[in-house]
Design a protein around this motif. Sequence first.
Motif, PDB file in Angstrom:
ATOM      1  N   ASN A  38       0.870  -1.169   0.000  1.00  0.00           N
ATOM      2  CA  ASN A  38       0.000   0.000   0.000  1.00  0.00           C
ATOM      3  C   ASN A  38       0.910   1.223   0.000  1.00  0.00           C
ATOM      4  N   ILE A  40       0.332   4.296  -0.016  1.00  0.00           N
ATOM      5  CA  ILE A  40      -0.151   5.442   0.759  1.00  0.00           C
ATOM      6  C   ILE A  40       0.382   5.395   2.196  1.00  0.00           C
ATOM      7  N   CYS A  41       0.359   4.198   2.796  1.00  0.00           N
ATOM      8  CA  CYS A  41       0.785   4.116   4.203  1.00  0.00           C
ATOM      9  C   CYS A  41       2.038   3.264   4.404  1.00  0.00           C
ATOM     10  N   GLY A  42       2.448   2.513   3.388  1.00  0.00           N
ATOM     11  CA  GLY A  42       3.662   1.709   3.506  1.00  0.00           C
ATOM     12  C   GLY A  42       3.444   0.285   3.972  1.00  0.00           C
ATOM     13  N   ASP A  43       2.196  -0.114   4.259  1.00  0.00           N
ATOM     14  CA  ASP A  43       1.937  -1.508   4.623  1.00  0.00           C
ATOM     15  C   ASP A  43       2.375  -2.402   3.466  1.00  0.00           C
ATOM     16  N   GLY A  65       3.410  -3.419   8.843  1.00  0.00           N
ATOM     17  CA  GLY A  65       2.415  -2.375   8.680  1.00  0.00           C
ATOM     18  C   GLY A  65       1.616  -2.176   9.941  1.00  0.00           C
ATOM     19  N   CYS A  66       0.501  -1.521   9.779  1.00  0.00           N
ATOM     20  CA  CYS A  66      -0.354  -1.190  10.915  1.00  0.00           C
ATOM     21  C   CYS A  66      -1.036  -2.436  11.482  1.00  0.00           C
ATOM     22  N   SER A  69      -3.678  -4.093   9.088  1.00  0.00           N
ATOM     23  CA  SER A  69      -3.172  -4.921   7.986  1.00  0.00           C
ATOM     24  C   SER A  69      -2.614  -6.240   8.497  1.00  0.00           C
ATOM     25  N   ALA A 129      -9.951   5.457   4.527  1.00  0.00           N
ATOM     26  CA  ALA A 129      -8.491   5.460   4.492  1.00  0.00           C
ATOM     27  C   ALA A 129      -7.906   4.155   5.021  1.00  0.00           C
ATOM     28  N   ARG A 130      -8.671   3.394   5.799  1.00  0.00           N
ATOM     29  CA  ARG A 130      -8.170   2.155   6.393  1.00  0.00           C
ATOM     30  C   ARG A 130      -8.607   0.899   5.634  1.00  0.00           C
ATOM     31  N   LYS A 132      -7.955  -0.055   2.601  1.00  0.00           N
ATOM     32  CA  LYS A 132      -6.823  -0.677   1.896  1.00  0.00           C
ATOM     33  C   LYS A 132      -5.935  -1.459   2.851  1.00  0.00           C
ATOM     34  N   CYS A 133      -5.830  -1.007   4.084  1.00  0.00           N
ATOM     35  CA  CYS A 133      -5.049  -1.725   5.092  1.00  0.00           C
ATOM     36  C   CYS A 133      -5.649  -3.115   5.329  1.00  0.00           C
TER      37      CYS A 133
END
Length: 148
Positions: A38, A40-43, A65-66, A69, A129-130, A132-133
Amino acid sequence: MSGLDSLYQELILDHSKRRVGFGLVDEGPGVATSYQRNPICGDEITLRVRVEGDRVSGVTWEGAGCAISQASASMLASLVAEENGMPRTEASALVDGFREALRSRGTIELDEETFSDAAALSGVSRYTARVKCAMLAWVAFEDALARA
């Protein structure tokens, strides 16, 4: 926060710490790999699927990642890890159902009987926004399944 939301949050945190299926199996016959990121967030995740005949017999993964994810990947691996494997058609239907619920902006809840712990991710659909995670591992799974 309601009691159910709190329980779901604890379940997500638990899966992100005690990750089911973490650690890639060696590649070989019937094993396909997918890498997804991803931007956008780097996951990111590398996921491997083992398919024997018409059944998915295992999912392993590594990623960073977060919590969402990582928990989503763990929940997916746990869900697919049935004793005799999961039919490919059922696995594809799970991805479709998960995607539909996550894109619903909170109007479709994941069924706990079908999605087990992954039903805890239903609330993520309210936070675009989450999404995709939560979807990252499922997209990798779908891609690896197509390659197998």
